[in-house]
Design a protein around this motif. Structure first.
Motif, PDB file in Angstrom:
ATOM      1  N   ARG A 126      -5.916 -24.552  13.680  1.00 18.22           N
ATOM      2  CA  ARG A 126      -5.443 -25.513  14.674  1.00 18.22           C
ATOM      3  C   ARG A 126      -6.054 -25.221  16.046  1.00 18.22           C
ATOM      4  NH1 ARG A 126       0.657 -25.391  12.202  1.00 18.22           N
ATOM      5  NH2 ARG A 126       0.590 -27.433  11.144  1.00 18.22           N
ATOM      6  N   ALA A 127      -6.191 -23.938  16.383  1.00 23.47           N
ATOM      7  CA  ALA A 127      -6.786 -23.573  17.670  1.00 23.47           C
ATOM      8  C   ALA A 127      -8.228 -24.050  17.752  1.00 23.47           C
ATOM      9  CB  ALA A 127      -6.696 -22.067  17.877  1.00 23.47           C
ATOM     10  N   ARG A 128      -8.999 -23.854  16.677  1.00 21.40           N
ATOM     11  CA  ARG A 128     -10.398 -24.294  16.672  1.00 21.40           C
ATOM     12  C   ARG A 128     -10.474 -25.818  16.743  1.00 21.40           C
ATOM     13  NH1 ARG A 128     -10.558 -20.641  12.484  1.00 21.40           N
ATOM     14  NH2 ARG A 128     -10.977 -22.244  10.905  1.00 21.40           N
ATOM     15  N   TYR A 129      -9.613 -26.459  16.001  1.00 18.64           N
ATOM     16  CA  TYR A 129      -9.598 -27.929  16.016  1.00 18.64           C
ATOM     17  C   TYR A 129      -9.293 -28.447  17.422  1.00 18.64           C
ATOM     18  CZ  TYR A 129      -7.052 -32.330  15.993  1.00 18.64           C
ATOM     19  OH  TYR A 129      -6.574 -33.568  16.324  1.00 18.64           O
ATOM     20  N   LEU A 130      -8.243 -27.898  18.067  1.00 20.05           N
ATOM     21  CA  LEU A 130      -7.849 -28.367  19.398  1.00 20.05           C
ATOM     22  C   LEU A 130      -8.941 -28.087  20.423  1.00 20.05           C
ATOM     23  CD1 LEU A 130      -4.131 -27.193  19.299  1.00 20.05           C
ATOM     24  CD2 LEU A 130      -4.901 -29.566  19.493  1.00 20.05           C
ATOM     25  N   THR A 131      -9.600 -26.929  20.314  1.00 20.97           N
ATOM     26  CA  THR A 131     -10.685 -26.594  21.244  1.00 20.97           C
ATOM     27  C   THR A 131     -11.838 -27.584  21.107  1.00 20.97           C
ATOM     28  OG1 THR A 131     -10.093 -24.247  21.180  1.00 20.97           O
ATOM     29  CG2 THR A 131     -12.316 -24.807  21.917  1.00 20.97           C
ATOM     30  N   ALA A 132     -12.247 -27.838  19.868  1.00 19.32           N
ATOM     31  CA  ALA A 132     -13.344 -28.785  19.646  1.00 19.32           C
ATOM     32  C   ALA A 132     -12.952 -30.188  20.092  1.00 19.32           C
ATOM     33  CB  ALA A 132     -13.728 -28.784  18.165  1.00 19.32           C
ATOM     34  N   ALA A 133     -11.725 -30.586  19.808  1.00 19.71           N
ATOM     35  CA  ALA A 133     -11.262 -31.921  20.211  1.00 19.71           C
ATOM     36  C   ALA A 133     -11.268 -32.067  21.721  1.00 19.71           C
ATOM     37  CB  ALA A 133      -9.858 -32.164  19.656  1.00 19.71           C
ATOM     38  N   ALA A 134     -10.866 -31.001  22.437  1.00 20.10           N
ATOM     39  CA  ALA A 134     -10.844 -31.056  23.900  1.00 20.10           C
ATOM     40  C   ALA A 134     -12.250 -31.197  24.453  1.00 20.10           C
ATOM     41  CB  ALA A 134     -10.172 -29.802  24.455  1.00 20.10           C
ATOM     42  N   HIS A 135     -13.199 -30.456  23.898  1.00 21.92           N
ATOM     43  CA  HIS A 135     -14.575 -30.561  24.379  1.00 21.92           C
ATOM     44  C   HIS A 135     -15.143 -31.950  24.107  1.00 21.92           C
ATOM     45  CE1 HIS A 135     -15.500 -26.583  25.903  1.00 21.92           C
ATOM     46  NE2 HIS A 135     -14.870 -26.036  24.868  1.00 21.92           N
ATOM     47  N   ASP A 136     -14.837 -32.503  22.945  1.00 21.54           N
ATOM     48  CA  ASP A 136     -15.304 -33.863  22.660  1.00 21.54           C
ATOM     49  C   ASP A 136     -14.662 -34.870  23.619  1.00 21.54           C
ATOM     50  OD1 ASP A 136     -17.178 -33.541  20.635  1.00 21.54           O
ATOM     51  OD2 ASP A 136     -15.637 -33.391  19.090  1.00 21.54           O
ATOM     52  N   LEU A 137     -13.373 -34.659  23.932  1.00 22.35           N
ATOM     53  CA  LEU A 137     -12.674 -35.550  24.854  1.00 22.35           C
ATOM     54  C   LEU A 137     -13.303 -35.508  26.237  1.00 22.35           C
ATOM     55  CD1 LEU A 137     -10.150 -37.415  25.031  1.00 22.35           C
ATOM     56  CD2 LEU A 137      -8.860 -35.415  25.776  1.00 22.35           C
ATOM     57  N   ALA A 138     -13.726 -34.283  26.637  1.00 18.49           N
ATOM     58  CA  ALA A 138     -14.307 -34.118  27.968  1.00 18.49           C
ATOM     59  C   ALA A 138     -15.816 -34.322  27.999  1.00 18.49           C
ATOM     60  CB  ALA A 138     -13.966 -32.720  28.485  1.00 18.49           C
ATOM     61  N   ASN A 139     -16.395 -34.592  26.820  1.00 19.87           N
ATOM     62  CA  ASN A 139     -17.858 -34.753  26.730  1.00 19.87           C
ATOM     63  C   ASN A 139     -18.589 -33.505  27.222  1.00 19.87           C
ATOM     64  OD1 ASN A 139     -18.128 -37.351  25.567  1.00 19.87           O
ATOM     65  ND2 ASN A 139     -17.574 -38.262  27.544  1.00 19.87           N
ATOM     66  N   THR A 140     -18.074 -32.368  26.861  1.00 18.68           N
ATOM     67  CA  THR A 140     -18.740 -31.102  27.194  1.00 18.68           C
ATOM     68  C   THR A 140     -19.202 -30.450  25.899  1.00 18.68           C
ATOM     69  OG1 THR A 140     -16.606 -29.943  27.155  1.00 18.68           O
ATOM     70  CG2 THR A 140     -17.396 -30.741  29.288  1.00 18.68           C
ATOM     71  N   SER A 141     -20.159 -29.539  26.025  1.00 15.72           N
ATOM     72  CA  SER A 141     -20.730 -28.917  24.832  1.00 15.72           C
ATOM     73  C   SER A 141     -19.833 -27.802  24.316  1.00 15.72           C
ATOM     74  CB  SER A 141     -22.110 -28.352  25.156  1.00 15.72           C
ATOM     75  OG  SER A 141     -22.007 -27.373  26.175  1.00 15.72           O
ATOM     76  N   CYS A 142     -19.838 -27.635  23.003  1.00 12.14           N
ATOM     77  CA  CYS A 142     -19.094 -26.555  22.373  1.00 12.14           C
ATOM     78  C   CYS A 142     -19.672 -26.347  20.975  1.00 12.14           C
ATOM     79  CB  CYS A 142     -17.609 -26.874  22.279  1.00 12.14           C
ATOM     80  SG  CYS A 142     -17.210 -28.058  20.995  1.00 12.14           S
ATOM     81  N   PRO A 143     -19.414 -25.193  20.367  1.00  9.41           N
ATOM     82  CA  PRO A 143     -19.858 -25.017  18.975  1.00  9.41           C
ATOM     83  C   PRO A 143     -19.243 -26.092  18.089  1.00  9.41           C
ATOM     84  CG  PRO A 143     -19.115 -22.941  19.936  1.00  9.41           C
ATOM     85  CD  PRO A 143     -18.738 -24.019  20.898  1.00  9.41           C
ATOM     86  N   VAL A 144     -20.049 -26.634  17.185  1.00 13.86           N
ATOM     87  CA  VAL A 144     -19.557 -27.678  16.280  1.00 13.86           C
ATOM     88  C   VAL A 144     -18.486 -27.086  15.370  1.00 13.86           C
ATOM     89  CG1 VAL A 144     -20.183 -29.290  14.461  1.00 13.86           C
ATOM     90  CG2 VAL A 144     -21.755 -28.878  16.364  1.00 13.86           C
ATOM     91  N   PHE A 145     -17.406 -27.825  15.208  1.00 12.27           N
ATOM     92  CA  PHE A 145     -16.321 -27.390  14.334  1.00 12.27           C
ATOM     93  C   PHE A 145     -16.737 -27.694  12.898  1.00 12.27           C
ATOM     94  CE2 PHE A 145     -11.643 -28.184  13.054  1.00 12.27           C
ATOM     95  CZ  PHE A 145     -11.505 -26.878  12.623  1.00 12.27           C
TER      96      PHE A 145
END
Length: 607
Positions: A461-480
């Motif tokens: 859930r933590a990884r999912y929420l982190t990736a979702a937040a980055h997608d929401l903010a249009n910022t880069s993050c490791p792909v989930f």
């Protein structure tokens, strides 16, 4: 039409009033007087009608004239009515000295001539007055008029216990006929000011205008209520009680020409201000009822809480003791009710502090009583605030279960920001992150997701929420890597949320067709549970993603139609400032030069 004179005087000035009446009657003018009134007596219907129908209002303005509540009421009502017809000095005449500067001051010899000159047209036009007796009488009439004649916003400034709240409340009572749109009083005491103020705004919008502000951020909720007040076309008095020192008070003010704002605070705010001198708090004899009241927050509370709080220590004597306390003047009735129509009461903060020092507050007992109260899904927002205050003053074993129920009630009401603050105080990072994700606040999601740790489910859930937040903010993050995996342990609501997040992730990475196929699979499932498009729930999120993907895959007309439908749903709900409505407008503006996206910025629902 008969020209009528209303003669107003204090009970101790009857002899002087008789002399003035004789002079006026000798000139042929009929005179009406409010006789047999006590200094703190109520206002009768015949008296109200007589003031409204008078052509001239004549006050026997001795030094003690404006001390009785009824004289303050008569004078205020007459002046406000006369102001609607022009210069009030033509129709409001004071025989003697006049402390407010709005009436014409004359001597006894000049009274008859002044009355004859003022008999032009009736005062009339005053709004219906629903209050027939004072809730709490605090005097300070010159300060009340300074408040009324100062530019908005006006700050009433004084030290704790100086009577700021009482003065603001009395202003709302005496001058309510100046505000056809009514008086709203919001208490800002306690922590998380913006979150709870947003909840108050939401309740006011629902009660006044039938508008649900959904998960609008504070600034958008404030501005939406301001727009609604402006469109209603009636002046409103907006009282903000207890602005913390140093807080940027201008952010709390509704930007509407129809809203007159009155703040109370302990420090200079940069607005026009009326200062109050400190007043001594009379000693209070503690008892179980007052000890219970002292355990509550400094905002008003319903009286039935006192009866429940006194039942344990007093048994069958509780109703009688509560009645004596309510009649004793220590607890003051305020000029408002809760959502259930119950009278609200207030304990002076100085008295509450003294009771807690000498007798100790009944916090544990208050937690039990409030626990029963918040179990009711229709519990009032005021009671929820008291529950939060009390829960933080008792041991965690008692306070934390109470806070969890409060958070559930707030989420059911749609008060997302207030629920978020309660979840955060509990350290419930998963629930707080979910609330932030639903509200579109990526920063808050990342803060709480970073604190999640434990078993494999929690880490997923933590990884999912982190990736979702980055997608929401249009910022880069490791792909989930697990976007395509639908966990067997996920709840139905989680499955919808994860699927919509997966759509956004695919769109952001350029996988438009798979994303569109997925959202077109989701929308019928959503519509089966909610057949009518609504600004709540998953439909507007899915519909906006669908509009984006239709546009990106070349179906411009269909994209504009979908975006228009979303925008129409939010505008029908009068929520054009909602972030999804803004997103729909941006999609339309991309393809239609006649549509201009409004320049609103999303600051985050919790900031």
């Amino acid at each position: 039409m008969t020209k009528r004179v209303y003669l107003s005087s204090a009970p101790d000035d009857r002899a002087a009033a008789d002399e003035v009446e004789a002079v006026v009657r000798a000139c042929g003018f009929p005179v009406t007087r409010g006789r047999d009134l006590t200094p703190f007596g109520g206002v009768t219907d015949p008296q109200r009608q007589a003031v409204d129908e008078a052509t001239v209002f004549l006050a026997v303005a001795t030094p003690g004239y404006l001390e009785p509540h009824v004289c303050q009421w008569e004078f205020t009502r007459a002046v406000l009515a006369a102001q609607r017809l022009g210069d009030p000095g033509r129709r409001i005449i004071a025989v003697g000295s006049e402390p407010t500067g709005v009436a014409t001051a004359v001597s006894l010899d000049q009274a008859a001539e002044a009355v004859a000159a003022g008999c032009a047209e009736p005062l009339g036009g005053a709004a219906v007055e629903s209050l027939c007796r004072p809730r709490r009488f605090v005097g300070r009439y010159s300060e009340l008029w300074r408040v009324h004649t100062s530019p908005s916003p006006t700050a009433v400034v004084g030290s704790p216990g100086s009577g700021k709240s009482a003065l603001a409340e009395q202003y709302g009572v005496l001058f309510r006929t100046a505000y056809p749109g009514g008086v709203e009083s919001i208490s800002l005491a306690g922590a998380d000011l913006l979150a709870w103020y947003a909840a108050d705004l939401r309740a006011i919008a629902r009660r006044r205008f039938g508008v649900d502000l959904a998960d609008l951020g504070f600034d958008d909720a404030r501005d939406t209520v301001a727009d609604l007040c402006t469109a209603a076309g009636q002046d409103v008095c907006w009282i903000l009680d207890g602005v913390p020192p140093g807080f940027p008070a201008e952010r709390l003010v509704l930007p509407s020409p129809r809203v007159r704002t009155l703040l109370t605070t302990t420090s200079s705010s940069g607005f026009a201000q009326v200062g109050l001198a400190e007043r001594c708090v009379e000693p209070v004899e503690p008892n179980p009822v007052l000890a219970f009241a002292a355990a509550l927050d400094s905002i008003p509370f319903p009286g039935d809480l006192l009866a429940e709080g006194a039942a344990s220590p007093l048994g069958s004597r509780a109703p009688m003791v509560v009645a004596e306390v309510l009649d004793g003047g220590v607890l003051h009735p305020v000029d408002q009710t809760d959502s259930a129509g119950r009278q609200l009461w207030r304990l002076h903060p100085g008295a509450a502090a003294e009771i807690r020092r000498t007798a100790g507050a009944a916090a544990e007992r208050a937690a039990v009583v409030l626990g029963r109260a918040v179990a009711d899904p229709s519990v009032d927002l005021t009671v929820l605030r008291h529950a939060v205050h009390v829960a933080k003053s008792v041991p965690a074993r008692t306070g934390e279960p109470l806070l969890r129920v409060v958070a559930e009630r707030l989420e059911e009401r749609g008060d997302t920001a207030a629920a978020y603050t309660v979840r955060s105080s509990l350290g419930d990072n998963l629930a707080a992150a979910r609330l932030a994700l639903a509200a579109g606040d990526a920063t808050a999601v990342l803060q709480h997701a970073a604190l999640l740790n434990g078993d494999s489910v929690t880490e997923h859930r933590a990884r999912y929420l982190t990736a979702a937040a980055h997608d929401l903010a249009n910022t880069s993050c490791p792909v989930f890597d697990e976007w395509e995996v639908e966990p067997v342990w996920a709840t139905e609501s989680e499955r919808f949320s994860m699927a919509l997040t997966r759509v956004r992730a695919l769109r952001r990475r350029g996988h438009y067709r798979p994303a569109r196929e997925l959202v077109e699979e989701l929308i019928p499932r959503i519509e089966r549970t909610s057949p009518t498009p609504s600004h709540k729930g998953e439909w507007p999120v899915a519909a906006i993603e669908h509009a984006h993907l239709l546009s990106l895959t070349g179906y411009v007309d269909a994209a504009c139609a979908q975006a228009s439908e979303v925008l129409s749903v939010f505008e029908t709900a009068r929520l054009s400032r909602h972030r999804l409505a803004q997103e729909a407008r941006r999609i339309l503006a991309t393809h239609d030069p006649d549509v201009q996206p409004k320049r609103w910025s999303f600051r985050g629902i919790f900031h």
